[in-house]
Write a protein that holds these residues in place. Sequence first.
Motif, PDB file in Angstrom:
ATOM      1  N   ASP A 120       0.819  -1.213   0.000  1.00 55.53           N
ATOM      2  CA  ASP A 120       0.000   0.000   0.000  1.00 55.53           C
ATOM      3  C   ASP A 120       0.851   1.260   0.000  1.00 55.53           C
ATOM      4  O   ASP A 120       0.563   2.209  -0.724  1.00 55.53           O
ATOM      5  CB  ASP A 120      -0.948   0.023   1.205  1.00 55.53           C
ATOM      6  CG  ASP A 120      -2.140  -0.908   1.031  1.00 55.53           C
ATOM      7  OD1 ASP A 120      -2.406  -1.345  -0.112  1.00 55.53           O
ATOM      8  OD2 ASP A 120      -2.800  -1.202   2.041  1.00 55.53           O
ATOM      9  N   SER A 123       2.235   1.659  -3.542  1.00 55.94           N
ATOM     10  CA  SER A 123       1.225   1.982  -4.556  1.00 55.94           C
ATOM     11  C   SER A 123       0.691   3.397  -4.372  1.00 55.94           C
ATOM     12  O   SER A 123       0.411   4.090  -5.351  1.00 55.94           O
ATOM     13  CB  SER A 123       0.085   0.951  -4.564  1.00 55.94           C
ATOM     14  OG  SER A 123      -0.632   0.963  -3.347  1.00 55.94           O
ATOM     15  N   ALA A 127       1.074   6.243  -7.197  1.00 62.27           N
ATOM     16  CA  ALA A 127      -0.096   7.006  -7.662  1.00 62.27           C
ATOM     17  C   ALA A 127       0.156   8.498  -7.531  1.00 62.27           C
ATOM     18  O   ALA A 127      -0.108   9.271  -8.471  1.00 62.27           O
ATOM     19  CB  ALA A 127      -1.338   6.598  -6.874  1.00 62.27           C
ATOM     20  N   ALA A 132      -1.941  10.618 -10.276  1.00 62.53           N
ATOM     21  CA  ALA A 132      -3.245   9.953 -10.185  1.00 62.53           C
ATOM     22  C   ALA A 132      -3.887  10.248  -8.822  1.00 62.53           C
ATOM     23  O   ALA A 132      -3.213  10.657  -7.876  1.00 62.53           O
ATOM     24  CB  ALA A 132      -3.074   8.446 -10.363  1.00 62.53           C
ATOM     25  N   ASP A 133      -5.177  10.011  -8.736  1.00 61.51           N
ATOM     26  CA  ASP A 133      -5.906  10.139  -7.485  1.00 61.51           C
ATOM     27  C   ASP A 133      -5.422   9.032  -6.554  1.00 61.51           C
ATOM     28  O   ASP A 133      -5.540   7.847  -6.874  1.00 61.51           O
ATOM     29  CB  ASP A 133      -7.409   9.991  -7.761  1.00 61.51           C
ATOM     30  CG  ASP A 133      -8.269  10.172  -6.539  1.00 61.51           C
ATOM     31  OD1 ASP A 133      -7.767  10.061  -5.404  1.00 61.51           O
ATOM     32  OD2 ASP A 133      -9.470  10.416  -6.722  1.00 61.51           O
ATOM     33  N   THR A 134      -4.863   9.394  -5.400  1.00 60.59           N
ATOM     34  CA  THR A 134      -4.299   8.386  -4.506  1.00 60.59           C
ATOM     35  C   THR A 134      -5.361   7.455  -3.935  1.00 60.59           C
ATOM     36  O   THR A 134      -5.029   6.365  -3.473  1.00 60.59           O
ATOM     37  CB  THR A 134      -3.513   9.037  -3.346  1.00 60.59           C
ATOM     38  OG1 THR A 134      -4.362   9.955  -2.657  1.00 60.59           O
ATOM     39  CG2 THR A 134      -2.289   9.754  -3.877  1.00 60.59           C
ATOM     40  N   ARG A 135      -6.630   7.859  -4.004  1.00 58.02           N
ATOM     41  CA  ARG A 135      -7.697   6.950  -3.567  1.00 58.02           C
ATOM     42  C   ARG A 135      -7.821   5.766  -4.516  1.00 58.02           C
ATOM     43  O   ARG A 135      -8.418   4.750  -4.182  1.00 58.02           O
ATOM     44  CB  ARG A 135      -9.028   7.696  -3.466  1.00 58.02           C
ATOM     45  CG  ARG A 135      -9.032   8.741  -2.356  1.00 58.02           C
ATOM     46  CD  ARG A 135     -10.280   9.558  -2.400  1.00 58.02           C
ATOM     47  NE  ARG A 135     -10.271  10.329  -3.648  1.00 58.02           N
ATOM     48  CZ  ARG A 135     -11.193  11.216  -3.989  1.00 58.02           C
ATOM     49  NH1 ARG A 135     -12.219  11.435  -3.209  1.00 58.02           N
ATOM     50  NH2 ARG A 135     -11.100  11.868  -5.119  1.00 58.02           N
ATOM     51  N   GLN A 136      -7.243   5.885  -5.698  1.00 56.73           N
ATOM     52  CA  GLN A 136      -7.257   4.821  -6.697  1.00 56.73           C
ATOM     53  C   GLN A 136      -5.907   4.089  -6.761  1.00 56.73           C
ATOM     54  O   GLN A 136      -5.550   3.503  -7.778  1.00 56.73           O
ATOM     55  CB  GLN A 136      -7.590   5.409  -8.076  1.00 56.73           C
ATOM     56  CG  GLN A 136      -8.895   6.177  -8.121  1.00 56.73           C
ATOM     57  CD  GLN A 136     -10.071   5.277  -7.813  1.00 56.73           C
ATOM     58  OE1 GLN A 136     -10.129   4.155  -8.287  1.00 56.73           O
ATOM     59  NE2 GLN A 136     -11.000   5.771  -7.005  1.00 56.73           N
ATOM     60  N   HIS A 137      -5.154   4.131  -5.653  1.00 60.02           N
ATOM     61  CA  HIS A 137      -3.800   3.572  -5.646  1.00 60.02           C
ATOM     62  C   HIS A 137      -3.742   2.084  -5.955  1.00 60.02           C
ATOM     63  O   HIS A 137      -2.712   1.577  -6.395  1.00 60.02           O
ATOM     64  CB  HIS A 137      -3.105   3.861  -4.307  1.00 60.02           C
ATOM     65  CG  HIS A 137      -3.624   3.058  -3.162  1.00 60.02           C
ATOM     66  ND1 HIS A 137      -3.072   1.857  -2.804  1.00 60.02           N
ATOM     67  CD2 HIS A 137      -4.641   3.281  -2.297  1.00 60.02           C
ATOM     68  CE1 HIS A 137      -3.716   1.377  -1.764  1.00 60.02           C
ATOM     69  NE2 HIS A 137      -4.672   2.221  -1.428  1.00 60.02           N
ATOM     70  N   ARG A 138      -4.832   1.368  -5.791  1.00 63.89           N
ATOM     71  CA  ARG A 138      -4.816  -0.084  -6.071  1.00 63.89           C
ATOM     72  C   ARG A 138      -4.525  -0.364  -7.550  1.00 63.89           C
ATOM     73  O   ARG A 138      -4.078  -1.459  -7.891  1.00 63.89           O
ATOM     74  CB  ARG A 138      -6.143  -0.730  -5.668  1.00 63.89           C
ATOM     75  CG  ARG A 138      -6.414  -0.680  -4.191  1.00 63.89           C
ATOM     76  CD  ARG A 138      -5.743  -1.829  -3.505  1.00 63.89           C
ATOM     77  NE  ARG A 138      -6.095  -1.803  -2.092  1.00 63.89           N
ATOM     78  CZ  ARG A 138      -5.340  -2.289  -1.162  1.00 63.89           C
ATOM     79  NH1 ARG A 138      -4.209  -2.867  -1.468  1.00 63.89           N
ATOM     80  NH2 ARG A 138      -5.694  -2.221   0.097  1.00 63.89           N
ATOM     81  N   ARG A 139      -4.743   0.617  -8.416  1.00 63.43           N
ATOM     82  CA  ARG A 139      -4.375   0.466  -9.837  1.00 63.43           C
ATOM     83  C   ARG A 139      -2.873   0.262  -9.994  1.00 63.43           C
ATOM     84  O   ARG A 139      -2.402  -0.238 -11.008  1.00 63.43           O
ATOM     85  CB  ARG A 139      -4.776   1.703 -10.640  1.00 63.43           C
ATOM     86  CG  ARG A 139      -6.243   1.910 -10.800  1.00 63.43           C
ATOM     87  CD  ARG A 139      -6.587   3.103 -11.686  1.00 63.43           C
ATOM     88  NE  ARG A 139      -5.459   3.675 -12.384  1.00 63.43           N
ATOM     89  CZ  ARG A 139      -5.267   4.985 -12.575  1.00 63.43           C
ATOM     90  NH1 ARG A 139      -6.123   5.860 -12.112  1.00 63.43           N
ATOM     91  NH2 ARG A 139      -4.225   5.416 -13.227  1.00 63.43           N
TER      92      ARG A 139
END
Length: 158
Positions: A120, A123, A127, A132-139
């Motif tokens: 985590d 990622s 991100a 990128a939006d860090t709330r979407q770090h799972r990408r």
Amino acid sequence: MPLKNEYFLLRHGRSLANEAEIIVSSPDNGRDEQWTLAPAGEDQARAAGHQLAQALLQGASGRPDRPVRVLSSPFSRTMRTAALAAEAAGLAQPGSEPLVQRLESELQAGSVVLLVSHGDTLSILQAAMSGADTRQHRRFAFETAELRQLRPAADAAD
């Protein structure tokens, strides 16, 4: 944020906690050697070190004498991963995990930094640096012992 140094990110190898299918996220427990790397994780860490050594030989700067820092979170699994990867790559021993901005201000330009941490953490950093939006770090999720070069948003298209 443009970077003057080259960064590689490495998630820790398969740990004994992974094999037991438990989550060890408390720093007090995470430092305990009972949750260090499993034998497969040690092999993964060494392989990542060899991969890093190859990446450094083919690096964009063309300077084989670049300073290299290996930094790790204080958990036993990340410290062991960092030590094995550093040894396999022929690098210095690991230190603690500071912020990229601090490293950028402290290190000589053209340095190489290997950050060894947790999925985590890495990622989210990937991100953020990619814009990128860090709330979407799972990408940007990392597999165990995955080595990846950190690229800021401006370099992402390269």
